[in-house]
Design an enzyme around this catalytic site. Structure first.
Site, PDB file in Angstrom:
ATOM      1  N   ASN A 168     -14.148  78.762  28.696  1.00  0.00           N
ATOM      2  CA  ASN A 168     -14.474  80.065  29.284  1.00  0.00           C
ATOM      3  C   ASN A 168     -14.666  79.843  30.777  1.00  0.00           C
ATOM      4  OD1 ASN A 168     -15.424  82.576  29.962  1.00  0.00           O
ATOM      5  ND2 ASN A 168     -17.197  82.538  28.600  1.00  0.00           N
ATOM      6  N   PRO A 169     -13.598  80.007  31.577  1.00  0.00           N
ATOM      7  CA  PRO A 169     -13.704  79.730  33.012  1.00  0.00           C
ATOM      8  C   PRO A 169     -14.584  80.758  33.709  1.00  0.00           C
ATOM      9  CG  PRO A 169     -11.607  80.758  32.532  1.00  0.00           C
ATOM     10  CD  PRO A 169     -12.251  80.491  31.206  1.00  0.00           C
ATOM     11  N   TYR A 204     -15.792  83.812  36.202  1.00  0.00           N
ATOM     12  CA  TYR A 204     -15.205  85.085  36.594  1.00  0.00           C
ATOM     13  C   TYR A 204     -15.844  85.530  37.904  1.00  0.00           C
ATOM     14  CZ  TYR A 204     -14.743  85.233  31.429  1.00  0.00           C
ATOM     15  OH  TYR A 204     -14.514  84.938  30.110  1.00  0.00           O
ATOM     16  N   PHE A 247     -19.335  89.926  25.473  1.00  0.00           N
ATOM     17  CA  PHE A 247     -20.484  89.302  26.123  1.00  0.00           C
ATOM     18  C   PHE A 247     -21.633  90.292  26.228  1.00  0.00           C
ATOM     19  CE2 PHE A 247     -16.601  87.492  28.176  1.00  0.00           C
ATOM     20  CZ  PHE A 247     -16.619  86.289  27.488  1.00  0.00           C
TER      21      PHE A 247
END
Length: 434
Positions: A106-107, A109, A197
């Site tokens: 999950n890079p 943002y 999320f």
């Protein structure tokens, strides 16, 4: 250069987003190793939830590597997965000695810039290095796009990438180079996740790229459910925008002429430009009119009285900002989400932002066009194709809204067909069929 980050701003400053366990499990299910000893990388690993879950499901005998720019995160990850190699590195500048079979994670943002405007301000001094390094960097660019490009370059020729990222790359013009890049590198599977999320209002997708293959499949996923057949499937994908295409909505699209064929679409003056104008006032005075915003725009009418912008100016000075403020024209909302909201500005007021439509040639019934743009069929068309992939209507989406033939004096069938092809602009490729 080691980053010094205050604990209170750590997650926001680095664009970190905590991944729910059920989403981690789903992504791990897509990441089965295809060899007995796979090299697995988790970039921007935080406390390494993906490495931990991968080892639990597939075994810790694989070569597991995590990378994070945050020293505190590196320490947490080393405690959580002591059998993995965890490195304190800037993934976007890191040069490993070998490539990987699987890259998952999950890079971060966010947009890099000043703290007053953009969340990822701690990397501002490195932005010029990133821009010079990545071919997909375009416009403001969100850092997750750079992570995707870098990860693909670090894959083995038959490797797999599994990332959860915002859905915006699928449709925004800033990501046209990224879409083209991905199309040239492998086969894409895209899983629409909605808003997974709890603490972030982000519409996300899981992006799976299998390097060396071709095509595109778009799926929908929800917790606890099985993935169904793809909503969209293409044997050849060349980087066009990715939409939730159905036979019905494509038929509706093809029966008309794109709005962009009939009108020029302009964007209004932005706030900084308006504030700098010598005639603009922050206080109402006789002879001044409000600078209008999207909040003044309603379906079919405009509220000329309220001043949501907090700015006023002489009406006769408005054309000095944009020429189309000088005459009546159609205004379409940019900030209205996945819908088209249109009205005709009869009074020629100044505007801050929003789209402004000027007929290209010939007679166009603008009153009737406003009614059509606000109609239920157009709203269903936009909502079906784009859902909530972006928080704003884009110019590309607006240009493609189909006008029925009766709006067009001479129905340009050949040009119509050409426009409905997905032309990869920057490569100059031939159009391909939807």
């Amino acid at each position: 250069m080691r980053l010094q980050i205050k604990d209170a701003e750590r997650e926001r400053a680095l664009g970190a987003v905590i991944t729910p366990p059920e989403l981690v499990a789903f992504m791990i299910s897509l990441a089965a190793p295809f060899c007995s000893h796979a090299r697995v990388l988790e970039p921007a690993c935080g406390d390494a939830p993906f490495l931990a879950a991968f080892a639990e499901r597939y075994g810790s005998h694989h070569e597991l590597v995590g990378v994070d720019i945050d020293p505190a995160a590196v320490e947490r990850a080393r405690r959580r997965v002591p059998f993995a190699t965890i490195l304190e590195e800037d993934f976007l500048l890191w040069e490993p000695s070998h490539r990987f079979d699987l890259i998952i994670g999950n890079p971060p943002y966010g947009i890099i810039g000043d703290a007053s405007h953009y969340p990822i301000h701690v990397l501002k001094e490195r932005k010029h290095l990133y821009k010079g390094r990545f071919q997909t960097w375009r416009g403001k660019y969100n850092i997750y796009g750079a992570f995707i490009e870098r990860a693909v370059h670090l894959l083995q020729p038959e490797g797999k990438l599994v990332f959860v990222v915002p859905a915006t790359w699928m449709v925004l013009d800033d990501f046209i180079r990224l879409r083209q890049f991905l199309a040239g590198e492998g086969r894409l599977e895209v899983y629409y996740m909605g808003r997974p999320f709890a603490e972030r209002n982000v519409v996300a997708v899981v992006l799976v790229l299998e390097r060396g293959k071709q095509g595109l499949s778009l799926y929908e996923w929800s917790p606890g459910s099985k993935v169904q057949s793809p909503i969209v499937q293409k044997g050849m994908y060349r980087g066009e925008i990715i939409r939730f295409e159905t036979p019905e909505v494509l038929a509706f699209e093809r029966q008309g002429v794109p709005l962009g064929e009939m009108v020029e679409i302009y964007f209004a003056a932005r706030s900084p430009e308006i504030r700098r104008h010598p005639s603009v006032s922050r206080e109402p005075r006789p002879g001044l009119v409000p600078v209008l915003t999207g909040r003044n725009l309603k379906p079919g009418w405009i509220d000329y009285e309220r001043c949501y912008s907090g700015l006023w100016m002489p009406q006769e000075e408005a054309p000095s900002l944009r020429f189309f403020y000088a005459f009546p024209h159609i205004v379409v909302g940019h900030t209205k989400g996945a819908r088209v909201v249109a009205a005709r500005d009869e009074r020629c007021y100044p505007w801050r932002e929003e789209f402004h439509l000027v007929p290209k040639a010939g007679r166009l019934d603008e009153v009737r066009l406003v009614q059509y743009l606000n109609s239920k069929p157009v709203q269903e068309y936009v909502r079906t194709l784009y859902r909530d992939l972006t928080p704003h209507l884009t110019m590309t989406q607006l240009r493609r809204v189909p006008l029925p033939p009766e709006f067009v004096p001479a129905f340009p069938r050949l040009r119509q067909l050409c426009l409905w092809e997905d032309v990869v602009e920057e490569r100059g490729a031939n159009p391909i069929s939807l």
